[in-house]
Enzyme design. Structure first.
Site, PDB file in Angstrom:
ATOM      1  N   CYS A   2     -16.573  14.430   5.422  1.00 47.38           N
ATOM      2  CA  CYS A   2     -17.587  15.481   5.271  1.00 47.38           C
ATOM      3  C   CYS A   2     -17.302  16.665   6.190  1.00 47.38           C
ATOM      4  O   CYS A   2     -16.640  16.512   7.216  1.00 47.38           O
ATOM      5  CB  CYS A   2     -18.952  14.929   5.625  1.00 47.38           C
ATOM      6  SG  CYS A   2     -19.340  13.396   4.783  1.00 47.38           S
ATOM      7  N   ARG A  27     -10.866  19.191   2.309  1.00 48.44           N
ATOM      8  CA  ARG A  27     -11.165  17.838   2.776  1.00 48.44           C
ATOM      9  C   ARG A  27     -11.665  16.953   1.636  1.00 48.44           C
ATOM     10  O   ARG A  27     -11.751  15.739   1.804  1.00 48.44           O
ATOM     11  CB  ARG A  27     -12.253  17.890   3.860  1.00 48.44           C
ATOM     12  CG  ARG A  27     -11.843  18.665   5.087  1.00 48.44           C
ATOM     13  CD  ARG A  27     -13.053  19.074   5.896  1.00 48.44           C
ATOM     14  NE  ARG A  27     -13.660  17.962   6.585  1.00 48.44           N
ATOM     15  CZ  ARG A  27     -13.567  17.746   7.895  1.00 48.44           C
ATOM     16  NH1 ARG A  27     -12.893  18.563   8.644  1.00 48.44           N
ATOM     17  NH2 ARG A  27     -14.150  16.712   8.442  1.00 48.44           N
ATOM     18  N   TRP A  73     -18.777  13.854   1.599  1.00 45.70           N
ATOM     19  CA  TRP A  73     -17.849  12.921   0.959  1.00 45.70           C
ATOM     20  C   TRP A  73     -18.509  11.565   1.117  1.00 45.70           C
ATOM     21  O   TRP A  73     -18.550  11.012   2.212  1.00 45.70           O
ATOM     22  CB  TRP A  73     -16.486  12.976   1.636  1.00 45.70           C
ATOM     23  CG  TRP A  73     -15.407  12.511   0.733  1.00 45.70           C
ATOM     24  CD1 TRP A  73     -14.835  13.197  -0.280  1.00 45.70           C
ATOM     25  CD2 TRP A  73     -14.764  11.243   0.761  1.00 45.70           C
ATOM     26  NE1 TRP A  73     -13.876  12.431  -0.888  1.00 45.70           N
ATOM     27  CE2 TRP A  73     -13.810  11.239  -0.275  1.00 45.70           C
ATOM     28  CE3 TRP A  73     -14.904  10.106   1.551  1.00 45.70           C
ATOM     29  CZ2 TRP A  73     -13.001  10.142  -0.552  1.00 45.70           C
ATOM     30  CZ3 TRP A  73     -14.104   9.016   1.285  1.00 45.70           C
ATOM     31  CH2 TRP A  73     -13.162   9.046   0.245  1.00 45.70           C
ATOM     32  N   ASN A  99     -22.035  13.927  10.138  1.00 41.82           N
ATOM     33  CA  ASN A  99     -20.783  13.241   9.795  1.00 41.82           C
ATOM     34  C   ASN A  99     -20.756  11.941  10.575  1.00 41.82           C
ATOM     35  O   ASN A  99     -21.146  11.923  11.741  1.00 41.82           O
ATOM     36  CB  ASN A  99     -19.562  14.059  10.215  1.00 41.82           C
ATOM     37  CG  ASN A  99     -19.288  15.204   9.260  1.00 41.82           C
ATOM     38  OD1 ASN A  99     -19.985  15.364   8.266  1.00 41.82           O
ATOM     39  ND2 ASN A  99     -18.290  15.993   9.574  1.00 41.82           N
ATOM     40  N   GLY A 100     -20.246  10.879   9.977  1.00 42.75           N
ATOM     41  CA  GLY A 100     -20.164   9.596  10.685  1.00 42.75           C
ATOM     42  C   GLY A 100     -20.957   8.529   9.954  1.00 42.75           C
ATOM     43  O   GLY A 100     -21.363   8.724   8.802  1.00 42.75           O
ATOM     44  N   LYS A 486       7.419   4.026  -0.200  1.00 41.41           N
ATOM     45  CA  LYS A 486       7.130   5.233   0.587  1.00 41.41           C
ATOM     46  C   LYS A 486       8.394   6.062   0.776  1.00 41.41           C
ATOM     47  O   LYS A 486       8.382   7.273   0.610  1.00 41.41           O
ATOM     48  CB  LYS A 486       6.559   4.798   1.939  1.00 41.41           C
ATOM     49  CG  LYS A 486       5.510   5.656   2.495  1.00 41.41           C
ATOM     50  CD  LYS A 486       4.097   5.333   2.090  1.00 41.41           C
ATOM     51  CE  LYS A 486       3.878   5.181   0.607  1.00 41.41           C
ATOM     52  NZ  LYS A 486       2.558   4.701   0.276  1.00 41.41           N
ATOM     53  N   GLU A 489       9.411   7.771  -2.548  1.00 40.05           N
ATOM     54  CA  GLU A 489       8.542   8.800  -3.124  1.00 40.05           C
ATOM     55  C   GLU A 489       8.553  10.110  -2.341  1.00 40.05           C
ATOM     56  O   GLU A 489       8.382  11.165  -2.942  1.00 40.05           O
ATOM     57  CB  GLU A 489       7.121   8.306  -3.414  1.00 40.05           C
ATOM     58  CG  GLU A 489       6.209   8.042  -2.261  1.00 40.05           C
ATOM     59  CD  GLU A 489       4.813   7.570  -2.732  1.00 40.05           C
ATOM     60  OE1 GLU A 489       4.200   6.804  -2.005  1.00 40.05           O
ATOM     61  OE2 GLU A 489       4.347   7.992  -3.809  1.00 40.05           O
ATOM     62  N   HIS A 505      19.915 -13.892  -4.112  1.00 41.48           N
ATOM     63  CA  HIS A 505      19.954 -14.030  -5.576  1.00 41.48           C
ATOM     64  C   HIS A 505      20.348 -12.729  -6.265  1.00 41.48           C
ATOM     65  O   HIS A 505      20.107 -12.588  -7.470  1.00 41.48           O
ATOM     66  CB  HIS A 505      18.593 -14.516  -6.072  1.00 41.48           C
ATOM     67  CG  HIS A 505      18.212 -15.851  -5.521  1.00 41.48           C
ATOM     68  ND1 HIS A 505      18.729 -17.035  -5.986  1.00 41.48           N
ATOM     69  CD2 HIS A 505      17.404 -16.177  -4.481  1.00 41.48           C
ATOM     70  CE1 HIS A 505      18.241 -18.042  -5.283  1.00 41.48           C
ATOM     71  NE2 HIS A 505      17.426 -17.546  -4.360  1.00 41.48           N
ATOM     72  N   LYS A 603      -1.527  12.664  -7.229  1.00 39.96           N
ATOM     73  CA  LYS A 603      -2.278  11.817  -6.302  1.00 39.96           C
ATOM     74  C   LYS A 603      -3.011  10.718  -7.060  1.00 39.96           C
ATOM     75  O   LYS A 603      -3.088   9.588  -6.621  1.00 39.96           O
ATOM     76  CB  LYS A 603      -3.264  12.686  -5.508  1.00 39.96           C
ATOM     77  CG  LYS A 603      -4.138  11.910  -4.516  1.00 39.96           C
ATOM     78  CD  LYS A 603      -3.297  11.339  -3.397  1.00 39.96           C
ATOM     79  CE  LYS A 603      -4.076  10.466  -2.444  1.00 39.96           C
ATOM     80  NZ  LYS A 603      -3.218   9.495  -1.739  1.00 39.96           N
TER      81      LYS A 603
END
Ligand code: M6R
Length: 608
Positions: A2, A27, A73, A99-100, A486, A489, A505, A603
């Site tokens: 947020c 954000r 958010w 926020n929190g 990772k 990409e 193998h 994304k």
């Protein structure tokens, strides 16, 4: 996460607040709102984009010169208008943006309800407005806020405005950043410097446990402990984009570096006070069905699938329930055998991945209990599953999943403890040991992050590699797959992730002096076997970068050794994955690529 902005000065507050909200759009958010001191507190809120908020504004401009605003958010409660900030008490005396996470909000809320307060949202934040208003019976302004915050457990960055205290904002911080912007006869308060850099570069950063009363003419600082606080005004030299990345060159790096706090947030309020039980409110309503299930199927794609593979080991070890992990894209094409005693757990950062979503729908058609482990509150997977747990990782902007993956592992560990206890198979002592080790993880992550420069040096020595094999066994096998994903990409180095046991193998045929391997080899129950595999690589001239908990145990076999702290075997993936993320990031940068914009990738993959 947020975003907060507040303004007090001589100019009209509303345009400044709206511009500040727009600067924090990066954000991610699901709703927004403003509250301006005019005749009373005038509040306007809307679900969705800031454009929606603008459409709600009254035709005549609001004249107030002090106000607060927020982009939300969601963490508690769906992303709708009622849950959007600012929140107010029932008498509209106090408005707050927060926020929190307030951990004890339900007990505070019940106490306030008993005193006649009525609540209009499902959020933990609203309780703060009511609590501060109720403390105004005994005190006012900063003193009332301090009294309220002393009753709160959790994290907050808040800005408060009172109907009857004109031209003053009040701010307080505990675990959620706040910065005060200093201008000429005007001040700003924001969660994110990028929201105020267009107006001023002179700032005061609040620290945890600090409160501030901010008017157009000055700032008064004080401690929650009532001690005076003195601070210097600092000058910010960052540009807005750098500020958004918290001073880092890329979001991927910012997100890697904030993982210590991410694990804290994912577990916050989810461990009981004695430390032997996981408290997962999102599963409470389905607990009776969870007692009956005889099988768990975890569904995911990409990194979420690999998190599921770690979850398979974790859940089987802690709950004794058989677990399988399936790719969302394969699950529904093979007529899966599912009964009403099967729980299907969908893991998805975005909650919008089409393959995962379709797998959930298939599971529902077959009457399974569907669960979500999702980061984005109110996303489709969150809405369509019967129950679930949110990651609380905050928005992930980097295309390569880093902090979301780590938060998925944290929550899977909590789920293991929760289900193990629910089914009576996990003794309190063992549950307590897992939770105690989980509690240590954020500090251990910090130790690894402090060694980033060494990993960067290692990458520089190997930046020309064309291929790379990632190897791990048992809990480390999924980290090998994730490490390879990772690397490929973001740096476009061809990488394969393999479980150590499978190396003989096939992939061993690839090994020669130009084909390096990253081996995940902490001192765990399978270390000796992993070490034998390293000997086999060595015998073929292969170079090894080891990620281990014990330098001396492997150094004679390796070109490079990266050390991570030791924890319980079932939690070790939360630490070994971090160097693989740093390797991938540094490799992308060393090879001249932008890790935030990997080619061909989105994304959120909302097509099948
Ligand atoms: O949003 P989701 O967690 O469902 O996304 C799943 C994958 O698309 C995602 O993990 C992808 O593999 C990442 N780019 C990995 O870094």
């Amino acid at each position: 996460m947020c975003g907060i902005i507040g303004y007090v000065g001589k100019k009209r507050a509303l345009p400044i607040l709206l511009t500040g909200l727009s600067a924090m759009e990066y954000r991610g958010y699901d709703s927004a709102g403003v509250c301006v001191q005019a005749s009373g507190l005038v509040r306007i809120r809307a679900a969705g984009k800031i454009e929606k908020l603008r459409e709600r504004l009254p035709p005549a401009p609001l004249a107030g010169t002090a106000g607060i605003a927020h982009t939300r958010w969601a963490t508690h409660g769906v992303p709708d208008e009622a849950n959007a900030h600012p929140h107010m008490d029932c008498h509209e005396q106090v408005a707050i943006v927060h926020n929190g996470i307030i951990e004890n909000y339900s007990e505070l809320r019940e106490g306030l309800k008993a005193k006649g307060h009525t609540f209009t949202s499902q959020t933990d934040s609203e309780v703060l407005a009511h609590l501060i208003e109720s403390e105004c019976e005994e005190a006012s302004g900063l003193a009332a806020i301090r009294r309220a915050l002393k009753r709160v457990r959790g994290t907050y960055g808040i800005v408060v405005i009172f109907k009857d205290i004109p031209q003053t904002l009040f701010a307080a911080r505990m675990g959620s950043p706040l910065v005060i912007g200093v201008g000429a006869h005007e001040h700003y308060v924001a969660s994110d410097p990028s929201a105020i850099l267009a107006h001023t570069r002179d700032v005061i950063f609040l620290d945890d446990g600090e409160l501030a009363a901010v008017s157009s003419e000055g700032v008064t600082l004080a401690g929650l402990d009532e001690q005076p606080v003195n601070k210097q005004v600092e000058r910010v030299t960052w540009e807005v984009e750098t500020a958004q990345k918290n001073g880092n060159p890329h979001f991927m790096l910012k997100e890697i570096l904030e993982q210590s706090a991410v694990v804290e947030n994912s577990t916050r309020g989810r461990i009981d006070l004695i430390g032997t039980r996981a408290v997962l409110g999102g599963l409470r309503d389905v607990s009776e069905r969870l007692e009956e299930i005889d099988r768990i199927i975890i569904i995911g794609c990409g990194s979420a699938y690999y998190a599921g593979l770690v979850g398979e080991y974790l859940l089987e070890e802690l709950t004794g329930i058989p677990v399988e992990v399936e790719l969302g894209s394969e699950f529904r094409y093979r007529k899966p055998i599912i009964s009403a005693r099967t729980a299907v757990l969908a893991i998805s950062q975005s909650g919008e991945t089409a393959d995962t979503l379709e797998a959930v729908r298939e599971a529902k058609r077959k009457h399974a209990l569907t669960l979500g482990l999702v980061n984005v509150v109110g996303s489709t997977v969150a809405r369509e599953t019967d129950a679930g747990v949110y990651n609380h990782a905050g928005p992930e902007i980097g295309v390569a999943s880093t902090k979301a993956f780590l938060s998925q592992l944290s929550v899977l560990a909590l789920m293991g403890v929760y289900l193990g206890a629910l089914r009576g198979v996990l003794p309190e002592r063992e549950a307590g040991a897992v939770l105690a080790a989980l509690y240590e993880i954020p500090d251990q992550i910090q130790m690894i992050l402090e060694g980033r420069a060494r990993i960067s040096q290692i990458v520089k020595r190997h930046a020309a590699m064309g291929n790379c094999l990632f190897l791990g066994r048992k809990y480390q096998a999924p980290i090998a797959y994730e490490g390879a994903l990772k690397l490929k990409e973001v740096s476009y180095v061809h990488a394969e992730g393999y479980s150590c046991g499978e190396m003989k193998h096939g992939p061993i045929a690839l090994i020669d002096t130009s084909f390096p391997s990253v081996v995940l080899c902490p001192l765990d129950s399978v270390f000796e076997k992993t070490r034998s595999n390293m000997e086999e690589i060595r015998a073929r001239g292969g170079k090894i970068i080891a990620i281990t908990t014990d330098h001396d145990a492997v150094s004679s076999l390796c070109e490079e050794v990266i050390i991570v702290p030791k924890t319980l075997e079932c939690l070790q993936p939360l630490l070994t994955v971090i160097p693989t993320q740093i390797l991938a990031y540094e490799m992308a940068v060393a090879r001249g690529f932008d890790p935030d914009r990997p080619r061909n990738l989105a994304k959120s993959v909302t097509v099948e």
